[in-house]
Design a protein around this motif. Structure first.
Motif, PDB file in Angstrom:
ATOM      1  N   GLU A  28      31.850 -23.021 -43.958  1.00  0.00           N
ATOM      2  CA  GLU A  28      30.768 -22.891 -44.939  1.00  0.00           C
ATOM      3  C   GLU A  28      29.528 -23.651 -44.478  1.00  0.00           C
ATOM      4  O   GLU A  28      28.397 -23.147 -44.600  1.00  0.00           O
ATOM      5  N   LEU A  37      24.057 -19.957 -49.378  1.00  0.00           N
ATOM      6  CA  LEU A  37      25.461 -19.786 -49.767  1.00  0.00           C
ATOM      7  C   LEU A  37      25.608 -19.397 -51.225  1.00  0.00           C
ATOM      8  O   LEU A  37      26.587 -18.736 -51.604  1.00  0.00           O
ATOM      9  N   LEU A  42      30.214 -16.077 -49.871  1.00  0.00           N
ATOM     10  CA  LEU A  42      30.933 -16.347 -48.626  1.00  0.00           C
ATOM     11  C   LEU A  42      32.442 -16.281 -48.793  1.00  0.00           C
ATOM     12  O   LEU A  42      33.141 -15.612 -48.021  1.00  0.00           O
ATOM     13  N   THR A  71      33.030 -12.404 -40.210  1.00  0.00           N
ATOM     14  CA  THR A  71      32.285 -12.619 -41.452  1.00  0.00           C
ATOM     15  C   THR A  71      30.952 -13.302 -41.169  1.00  0.00           C
ATOM     16  O   THR A  71      29.921 -12.942 -41.748  1.00  0.00           O
ATOM     17  N   LEU A  75      27.377 -11.734 -42.206  1.00  0.00           N
ATOM     18  CA  LEU A  75      26.556 -12.394 -43.214  1.00  0.00           C
ATOM     19  C   LEU A  75      25.198 -12.838 -42.663  1.00  0.00           C
ATOM     20  O   LEU A  75      24.208 -12.875 -43.399  1.00  0.00           O
TER      21      LEU A  75
END
Length: 239
Positions: A28, A37, A42, A71, A75
């Protein structure tokens, strides 16, 4: 009388999920350098990627790491730098290299059960990692058999029981996951001892039973209560 007792590995014999949670927190922080975020979703997107990839990569740190990389690339719109991808790969390596730490009290609990019943280890995940954990845990000599499987479902348990010529009604599975350790065994007609871990991967939270609502299941809080739970289940059989 029960003829066989199975034990799960991760978060039943030794700690596991906490290391994955720590890696998720680091992940993260890495992705947070590129996106907001609060708006990225996420955790939900990572979970969806991991679940989609299970059929390709299986369970464990390697599959998690590849899903994290995928991911992160998605993202960030492919903006994530090579150095940060390298850091993500390092998160997975750290889990694979982490020393095995047994749950407090699990050794005497397994020893007590093994004095009364044959015991087997049924654990899922990456083969190399699970083999390394089994070698390092110091409990392998207690088990009649060690099964490292790609998935824990009714067909897997049926195969294991068939190789022991054991009826499901004479089998008890001890584990921390209702989805993987308890529900499939109950569906076969077996019994379960549920010992929840303090954190659980969201994927393992998806199941069809409620704690306390399964007549062939007992719940415990700590390993020392496992032998007593088996005695309770034996009483239910007799009753």
């Amino acid at each position: 009388m029960f003829g066989l007792v199975g034990f799960d590995g991760d978060d039943t014999l030794w700690h596991s999920e906490g290391y994955f949670r720590a890696a998720h927190a680091e992940f993260e922080a890495i992705v947070g350098k590129y996106v907001d975020l609060a708006d990225a979703g996420l955790h939900e997107k990572l979970l969806a990627t991991e679940q989609r990839n299970i059929k390709l990569f299986g369970y464990g740190a390697k599959g998690m790491t590849l899903s994290m990389v995928e991911t992160a690339i998605a993202l960030t719109g492919e903006r994530i730098g090579a150095a940060d991808i390298h850091r993500i790969v390092g998160l997975g390596k750290a889990i694979l290299e982490h020393p095995v730490e047994l749950l407090p009290g699990i050794r005497p609990a397994v020893e007590a059960v093994a004095r009364e019943h044959p015991v087997v280890l049924v654990t899922k995940g990456d083969l190399f990692h699970q083999e390394a954990k089994v070698r390092a845990c110091g409990l392998a000599d207690l088990f009649r058999r060690i099964e490292i499987v790609s998935e824990k479902n009714a067909s897997t348990y049926a195969r294991v029981l068939g190789e022991f010529s054991m009826a499901p009604s004479r089998f008890v599975m001890v584990g921390n996951s209702l989805r993987s350790d308890i529900e499939p065994v109950l569906r076969l007609g077996g019994w379960g001892v549920y010992m929840p871990y303090h954190v659980t991967w969201a994927h393992e939270m998806e199941h069809g039973i409620e704690p306390g609502h399964a007549p062939r299941m007992a719940s415990v809080e700590v390993p020392a209560q496992i032998p007593g739970a088996l005695s309770e289940l034996r009483a239910r059989v007799a009753g």
